[in-house]
Design an enzyme around this catalytic site. Sequence first.
Site, PDB file in Angstrom:
ATOM      1  N   ASP A  53     -11.142   3.220   4.463  1.00 55.04           N
ATOM      2  CA  ASP A  53     -11.587   1.822   4.448  1.00 55.04           C
ATOM      3  C   ASP A  53     -13.107   1.717   4.349  1.00 55.04           C
ATOM      4  OD1 ASP A  53      -9.779  -0.327   4.447  1.00 55.04           O
ATOM      5  OD2 ASP A  53      -9.155   0.108   6.507  1.00 55.04           O
ATOM      6  N   LYS A 106       0.841  -1.211   0.000  1.00 46.91           N
ATOM      7  CA  LYS A 106       0.000   0.000   0.000  1.00 46.91           C
ATOM      8  C   LYS A 106       0.871   1.255   0.000  1.00 46.91           C
ATOM      9  CE  LYS A 106      -3.872  -2.305   2.293  1.00 46.91           C
ATOM     10  NZ  LYS A 106      -4.655  -2.563   3.506  1.00 46.91           N
ATOM     11  N   GLN A 111      -4.477  -1.127   9.701  1.00 46.40           N
ATOM     12  CA  GLN A 111      -4.447  -2.462   9.093  1.00 46.40           C
ATOM     13  C   GLN A 111      -5.016  -3.510  10.055  1.00 46.40           C
ATOM     14  OE1 GLN A 111      -3.650  -3.087   5.957  1.00 46.40           O
ATOM     15  NE2 GLN A 111      -3.789  -5.305   6.071  1.00 46.40           N
TER      16      GLN A 111
HETATM   17  N1  GUN Z   1      -6.809  -6.401   6.275  1.00 47.29           N
HETATM   18  C1  GUN Z   1      -7.215  -7.151   5.232  1.00 47.29           C
HETATM   19  N2  GUN Z   1      -7.988  -6.419   4.386  1.00 47.29           N
HETATM   20  C2  GUN Z   1      -8.054  -5.173   4.911  1.00 47.29           C
HETATM   21  C3  GUN Z   1      -8.695  -3.970   4.496  1.00 47.29           C
HETATM   22  O1  GUN Z   1      -9.367  -3.889   3.465  1.00 47.29           O
HETATM   23  N3  GUN Z   1      -8.519  -2.897   5.319  1.00 47.29           N
HETATM   24  C4  GUN Z   1      -7.792  -2.964   6.464  1.00 47.29           C
HETATM   25  N4  GUN Z   1      -7.695  -1.863   7.209  1.00 47.29           N
HETATM   26  N5  GUN Z   1      -7.182  -4.069   6.875  1.00 47.29           N
HETATM   27  C5  GUN Z   1      -7.317  -5.169   6.092  1.00 47.29           C
END
Ligand code: GUN
Length: 307
Positions: free
Chosen positions: A141, A74, A118
Amino acid sequence: MGYSERGNQEWQKDQEKGQTTMADILDGKALAATIHGEQAEKVAFLSKKVGRPPGLAVILVGDDPASHTYVANKRKACHRVGIYAPDINLPASATTDAILEAIDTFNRDPAIDGILVQLPLPSHVAKDKVLLRISPDKDVDGFHPANLGLLVAGEPGLVACTPRGVITLLDRFKIPIAGKHAVVIGRSLIVGKPMALLLLNRDATVTICHSKTSDLAAQARQADILVAALGRPEMIGRDYIKPGATVIDVGISRGTDGKLKGDVLFEEVRQIAGAITPVPGGIGPMTIATLLDNTIDAYRFHAGLTA
Ligand code: GUN
């Protein structure tokens, strides 16, 4: 031109003539690369106008190796398109209060447009408290109840990255949604529920299936668009597929051989589907591209550039 643009009827006509071909592969990796190029141009243009680049704070707590990889991807994507993305790594022992404090700092920071914590968080952390603390206008998110409410109402707001990425992929490959029967397997807050609502908001007829659904294969076989987000490696075989259907595989797990696997038995299903996303290289890269889209949307909002 492949089946994804021609649709199910064409597939059936070809089958009657004995001219079936394999499903179109919906290459999310290539599409995400194209989108990143467009984002880089957009960010360069807007940064001059606004006087600063967009900013995304990705908060990583603990030592989970998969989370470290996802977060690194990311941040790398952000840097590639010119989004400011500071590293915030907290130890696995971080308290809920310490995480809330970090979120408060970024909620107040005018250089930050998006905040992502995350998941999964260490088990001692109050996850709901953490997710609620993110200001809804920085909630890239789309997990905050304020944004979930807007999605239910069909109003503009920040939407979870994976389901929004699926809609972008369908649109870019010109796969029609309105009037189609979409079946979503999975009802998580991250994928299944927002996916179903997005498809509904685009005028699909939507069925949501889950672990207690009886005769899942029969439900799935109704789908013009099948979204598999159940998290069970290679469970969806040909019995679940209507000929010519578009199959979106959101699942991702690592097999005992170390290889990434989706929820769909790719080699089997591609012989009957009209179009299919691979794993890896399908929805995964689209999720990251969409995180950057959400960050740019939040930035435009903060800079007063939205209508
Ligand atoms: N962990 C796995 N997928 C995601 C996501 O889409 N957002 C976040 N914040 N953590 C994740």
